[in-house]
Design a protein around this motif. Structure first.
Motif, PDB file in Angstrom:
ATOM      1  N   TYR A  22      -4.474   1.903  -3.150  1.00 18.45           N
ATOM      2  CA  TYR A  22      -4.290   3.251  -3.694  1.00 18.45           C
ATOM      3  C   TYR A  22      -5.629   3.857  -4.127  1.00 18.45           C
TER       4      TYR A  22
ATOM      5  N   LEU B 277      -6.409  -2.087  -8.081  1.00 21.79           N
ATOM      6  CA  LEU B 277      -5.647  -1.538  -6.963  1.00 21.79           C
ATOM      7  C   LEU B 277      -6.344  -1.893  -5.651  1.00 21.79           C
TER       8      LEU B 277
ATOM      9  N   ASN C 205       4.746   5.935  -6.860  1.00 19.57           N
ATOM     10  CA  ASN C 205       3.907   6.195  -5.696  1.00 19.57           C
ATOM     11  C   ASN C 205       2.761   5.194  -5.541  1.00 19.57           C
ATOM     12  N   ILE C 206       2.192   4.759  -6.652  1.00 22.38           N
ATOM     13  CA  ILE C 206       1.095   3.793  -6.554  1.00 22.38           C
ATOM     14  C   ILE C 206       1.608   2.419  -6.151  1.00 22.38           C
TER      15      ILE C 206
ATOM     16  N   LYS D 164      -5.746   7.052   4.478  1.00 21.07           N
ATOM     17  CA  LYS D 164      -4.874   7.843   3.616  1.00 21.07           C
ATOM     18  C   LYS D 164      -4.033   8.764   4.498  1.00 21.07           C
TER      19      LYS D 164
ATOM     20  N   SER E 277       2.631   1.878  -2.447  1.00 16.80           N
ATOM     21  CA  SER E 277       1.521   1.559  -1.535  1.00 16.80           C
ATOM     22  C   SER E 277       1.021   0.134  -1.747  1.00 16.80           C
ATOM     23  N   GLU E 278       0.872  -0.236  -3.011  1.00 15.17           N
ATOM     24  CA  GLU E 278       0.340  -1.567  -3.317  1.00 15.17           C
ATOM     25  C   GLU E 278       1.275  -2.682  -2.852  1.00 15.17           C
TER      26      GLU E 278
ATOM     27  N   THR F 270      -0.449   8.363   0.460  1.00 12.13           N
ATOM     28  CA  THR F 270      -0.061   7.007   0.826  1.00 12.13           C
ATOM     29  C   THR F 270      -1.281   6.313   1.407  1.00 12.13           C
TER      30      THR F 270
END
Length: 269
Positions: free
Chosen positions: A237, A234, A169-170, A253, A173-174, A261
DNA sequence: CTGAGATCCTGTCTGC
DNA sequence: TGCAGACAGGATCTCA
């Protein structure tokens, strides 16, 4: 808490146990993601560890006879202690005893799993996995082709382990931020140029995280139990309402497929 | 077949 | 301080 880089780091830290024998195992709680099979202890006791590798987010112990397939789930971690140490923690579920060390599997939420199998390649958890993100099989052409028929959003798509493994999940997004792609975009609408950048971004983000020792957020315990960790920088995130590091817009977000996200409204089209 | 939502579990944080 | 509810990095399952 493990994504691919944490799993890679954990796997690397276990390398000193190659060539060692698993003398015995204690299981305090069999109820992980799947219940640990009855014969598990018998199947792995007195077996030598031939190699320890990683496939996707699984750590695979190749034994002198059979394999252990371990997944850390959402909250799993491994630590190594001397055989004669007596410090245990809440949620220590499995203890592997070796000649002079013990390997302890701790998992608060019990979303992790462990299986013994005689054939790791064809195991149900392994056989349908997509390509490794850092391999040549994961390239622009592959992503473009496989994305043509999918109508889900691109973020959900790259987190699908059948598409490519290891993107959590991280990093989803990145990577999308790095590739300047809006996570809401429908998968089959992304073009070849998008695919090229996205593949490159996924590889780069994961490589950087691995090189930093595999840590992302919050506390990641090293196998020696210490809390020392690096924090990857990051860019989106967890940065809701903060300034975009690229254009100075604001990071938004949203929730996609029930997962947080983060993206930049201005950079990511 | 696809895709969306529920689900497993414990702990921590936020807001009333 | 108490307590309810939201949320947490995964991935399978169930159902439309």
């Amino acid at each position: 808490m493990p994504e691919l880089p944490e799993v890679e780091t954990t796997m690397s830290a276990l390398q000193p146990f190659v060539e060692k024998k698993i003398v015995s195992v204690d299981i305090n709680n069999r109820h992980l993601r799947w219940k640990i099979e009855k014969d598990f202890e018998k199947n792995i006791s007195n077996k030598k560890i031939i190699s320890i590798t990683r496939r996707a987010k699984y750590i695979i112990f190749n034994l002198s006879d059979g394999f252990i397939i371990l997944h850390l789930g959402m909250s799993g971690n491994i630590r190594i202690q001397d055989l004669n140490s007596n410090t245990y923690k809440k949620h220590d579920h499995i203890i592997f005893y070796l000649k002079d060390k013990k390997i302890i599997y701790n998992d608060i939420r019990r979303f992790g799993s462990i299986h013994f199998t005689n054939n790791a390649k064809d195991h149900f958890l392994i056989k349908n996995l997509g390509p490794e993100p850092l391999s040549k099989d994961f390239n622009k052409k592959y992503l473009f082709n496989i994305s043509r028929n999918s109508k889900t959003n691109i973020k959900n798509f790259i987190m699908n382990q059948k598409v490519v493994v290891g993107v959590g999940n991280i990093y989803a997004s990145e990577a999308l931020f790095d590739a300047r792609i809006n996570p809401n975009n429908i998968t089959n609408s992304i073009n070849e140029e998008d695919c090229k950048r996205l593949v490159k971004s996924i590889k780069n983000i994961l490589k950087i995280a691995i090189n930093m020792g595999g840590t992302t957020l919050k506390d990641f315990y090293s196998v020696d139990g210490s809390e020392g960790y690096f924090k990857i920088k990051l860019k989106v995130y967890g940065r809701e309402n903060e300034k975009c590091k690229s254009c100075r817009g604001v990071i938004k977000k949203i929730v996609l497929n029930q997962r947080s996200t983060f993206y930049c409204l201005d950079c990511q089209k």
